[in-house]
Design a protein around this motif. Structure first.
Motif, PDB file in Angstrom:
ATOM      1  N   ARG A  11       0.807  -1.233   0.000  1.00 52.78           N
ATOM      2  CA  ARG A  11       0.000   0.000   0.000  1.00 52.78           C
ATOM      3  C   ARG A  11       0.833   1.272   0.000  1.00 52.78           C
ATOM      4  O   ARG A  11       0.332   2.336  -0.348  1.00 52.78           O
ATOM      5  N   GLN A  12       2.069   1.196   0.470  1.00 53.04           N
ATOM      6  CA  GLN A  12       2.994   2.319   0.435  1.00 53.04           C
ATOM      7  C   GLN A  12       2.391   3.588   1.049  1.00 53.04           C
ATOM      8  O   GLN A  12       2.244   4.619   0.412  1.00 53.04           O
ATOM      9  N   SER A  13       2.068   3.498   2.313  1.00 46.21           N
ATOM     10  CA  SER A  13       1.376   4.587   3.007  1.00 46.21           C
ATOM     11  C   SER A  13       2.293   5.709   3.490  1.00 46.21           C
ATOM     12  O   SER A  13       1.811   6.751   3.919  1.00 46.21           O
ATOM     13  N   SER A  14       3.601   5.513   3.411  1.00 43.17           N
ATOM     14  CA  SER A  14       4.532   6.478   4.009  1.00 43.17           C
ATOM     15  C   SER A  14       4.773   7.695   3.148  1.00 43.17           C
ATOM     16  O   SER A  14       4.661   7.662   1.924  1.00 43.17           O
ATOM     17  N   LYS A  15       5.124   8.783   3.840  1.00 41.98           N
ATOM     18  CA  LYS A  15       5.420  10.060   3.197  1.00 41.98           C
ATOM     19  C   LYS A  15       6.514  10.737   4.022  1.00 41.98           C
ATOM     20  O   LYS A  15       6.605  10.529   5.233  1.00 41.98           O
ATOM     21  N   VAL A  16       7.325  11.565   3.371  1.00 41.78           N
ATOM     22  CA  VAL A  16       8.398  12.292   4.062  1.00 41.78           C
ATOM     23  C   VAL A  16       8.280  13.779   3.757  1.00 41.78           C
ATOM     24  O   VAL A  16       8.211  14.174   2.596  1.00 41.78           O
ATOM     25  N   TYR A  17       8.240  14.587   4.799  1.00 39.98           N
ATOM     26  CA  TYR A  17       8.267  16.043   4.678  1.00 39.98           C
ATOM     27  C   TYR A  17       9.693  16.486   4.984  1.00 39.98           C
ATOM     28  O   TYR A  17      10.257  16.087   6.006  1.00 39.98           O
ATOM     29  N   VAL A  18      10.267  17.320   4.123  1.00 43.71           N
ATOM     30  CA  VAL A  18      11.646  17.776   4.283  1.00 43.71           C
ATOM     31  C   VAL A  18      11.642  19.284   4.552  1.00 43.71           C
ATOM     32  O   VAL A  18      11.053  20.054   3.795  1.00 43.71           O
ATOM     33  N   PHE A  19      12.309  19.677   5.625  1.00 40.53           N
ATOM     34  CA  PHE A  19      12.415  21.085   6.000  1.00 40.53           C
ATOM     35  C   PHE A  19      13.882  21.497   5.928  1.00 40.53           C
ATOM     36  O   PHE A  19      14.733  20.868   6.552  1.00 40.53           O
ATOM     37  N   SER A  20      14.165  22.557   5.162  1.00 38.35           N
ATOM     38  CA  SER A  20      15.540  22.993   4.908  1.00 38.35           C
ATOM     39  C   SER A  20      15.854  24.381   5.446  1.00 38.35           C
ATOM     40  O   SER A  20      16.993  24.657   5.815  1.00 38.35           O
ATOM     41  N   ARG A  21      14.882  25.266   5.433  1.00 38.72           N
ATOM     42  CA  ARG A  21      15.127  26.641   5.889  1.00 38.72           C
ATOM     43  C   ARG A  21      15.313  26.670   7.402  1.00 38.72           C
ATOM     44  O   ARG A  21      14.576  26.005   8.142  1.00 38.72           O
ATOM     45  N   GLN A  26      13.896  25.147  12.933  1.00 40.72           N
ATOM     46  CA  GLN A  26      13.796  25.529  14.344  1.00 40.72           C
ATOM     47  C   GLN A  26      12.366  25.372  14.851  1.00 40.72           C
ATOM     48  O   GLN A  26      12.146  24.874  15.957  1.00 40.72           O
ATOM     49  N   LYS A  27      11.412  25.804  14.060  1.00 36.60           N
ATOM     50  CA  LYS A  27      10.005  25.712  14.465  1.00 36.60           C
ATOM     51  C   LYS A  27       9.599  24.247  14.618  1.00 36.60           C
ATOM     52  O   LYS A  27       9.000  23.864  15.625  1.00 36.60           O
ATOM     53  N   ILE A  28       9.927  23.419  13.630  1.00 29.80           N
ATOM     54  CA  ILE A  28       9.572  22.001  13.670  1.00 29.80           C
ATOM     55  C   ILE A  28      10.229  21.319  14.865  1.00 29.80           C
ATOM     56  O   ILE A  28       9.578  20.593  15.622  1.00 29.80           O
ATOM     57  N   LEU A  29      11.522  21.558  15.054  1.00 36.26           N
ATOM     58  CA  LEU A  29      12.248  20.907  16.151  1.00 36.26           C
ATOM     59  C   LEU A  29      11.791  21.389  17.524  1.00 36.26           C
ATOM     60  O   LEU A  29      11.991  20.696  18.524  1.00 36.26           O
ATOM     61  N   SER A  30      11.157  22.559  17.602  1.00 36.28           N
ATOM     62  CA  SER A  30      10.689  23.066  18.901  1.00 36.28           C
ATOM     63  C   SER A  30       9.589  22.175  19.492  1.00 36.28           C
ATOM     64  O   SER A  30       9.342  22.225  20.694  1.00 36.28           O
ATOM     65  N   TYR A  31       8.961  21.364  18.678  1.00 37.74           N
ATOM     66  CA  TYR A  31       7.906  20.465  19.161  1.00 37.74           C
ATOM     67  C   TYR A  31       8.448  19.118  19.615  1.00 37.74           C
ATOM     68  O   TYR A  31       7.728  18.322  20.196  1.00 37.74           O
ATOM     69  N   GLN A  32       9.725  18.846  19.356  1.00 38.62           N
ATOM     70  CA  GLN A  32      10.336  17.562  19.695  1.00 38.62           C
ATOM     71  C   GLN A  32      11.339  17.792  20.816  1.00 38.62           C
ATOM     72  O   GLN A  32      12.179  18.683  20.725  1.00 38.62           O
ATOM     73  N   SER A  43      21.203  19.875   8.744  1.00 32.55           N
ATOM     74  CA  SER A  43      20.981  20.633   7.507  1.00 32.55           C
ATOM     75  C   SER A  43      19.565  20.434   6.995  1.00 32.55           C
ATOM     76  O   SER A  43      19.032  21.288   6.289  1.00 32.55           O
ATOM     77  N   LYS A  44      18.942  19.322   7.375  1.00 36.91           N
ATOM     78  CA  LYS A  44      17.550  19.040   7.021  1.00 36.91           C
ATOM     79  C   LYS A  44      16.863  18.396   8.224  1.00 36.91           C
ATOM     80  O   LYS A  44      17.494  17.694   9.012  1.00 36.91           O
TER      81      LYS A  44
END
Length: 143
Positions: A11-21, A26-32, A43-44
């Motif tokens: 079914r290949q349900s996986s997806k990857v979001y890549v953040f570079s800026r 910083q915003k994404i990592l602030s939740y982890q 770098s990503k």
């Protein structure tokens, strides 16, 4: 390479979001909570998800975690084979934090966030936490 990861019924349900800026990372990592002291060096930042719409019955309620976890592992191995360093970052958060990340990252409610992965080029010298691996006889049970 990770696209070759097995999945239930292919079914290949996986997806990857890549953040570079920088501001996005910083915003994404602030939740982890497990990236303090090194997250800013990535770098990503990747977010691996699994779309729950690919699973149809109550018996498949956990399959997104299996397929998504296998995909994430394949992705990490693929990145390592290309000479990149990775750090798997768990996604064990309260519902409210999960919702906040989804809003910021524009991730659909139909997707389960499996994990984040910090990616970057490794330096020649690096301090990392090290844990000894269990002995094979402690994990391999032959009956």
């Amino acid at each position: 390479m990770a696209q070759k990861t097995p999945s239930v019924c292919n079914r290949q349900s996986s997806k990857v979001y890549v953040f570079s800026r920088d501001e996005d990372k910083q915003k994404i990592l602030s939740y982890q909570n497990g990236n303090r002291g090194f997250g800013e060096q990535a770098s990503k930042v990747l977010i691996v998800t699994s779309n729950m719409e690919h699973f149809t019955s109550i018996g498949e309620r956990n399959q997104c975690w299996i397929d998504g976890g296998m995909y994430a592992m394949s992705l990490v191995y693929a990145l390592h084979s290309l000479g990149l360093g990775t750090c798997c970052l768990n996604w064990s958060v309260e519902c409210r934090v999960d919702k906040q990340l989804r809003e910021v990252a524009e991730i659909s409610d139909s997707e389960a966030v499996i994990m984040m992965i910090a990616v970057g080029h490794l330096t020649d010298e690096l301090k990392v936490a090290q844990s000894p691996r269990k002995k094979i006889e402690d994990v391999l049970i032959i009956k």
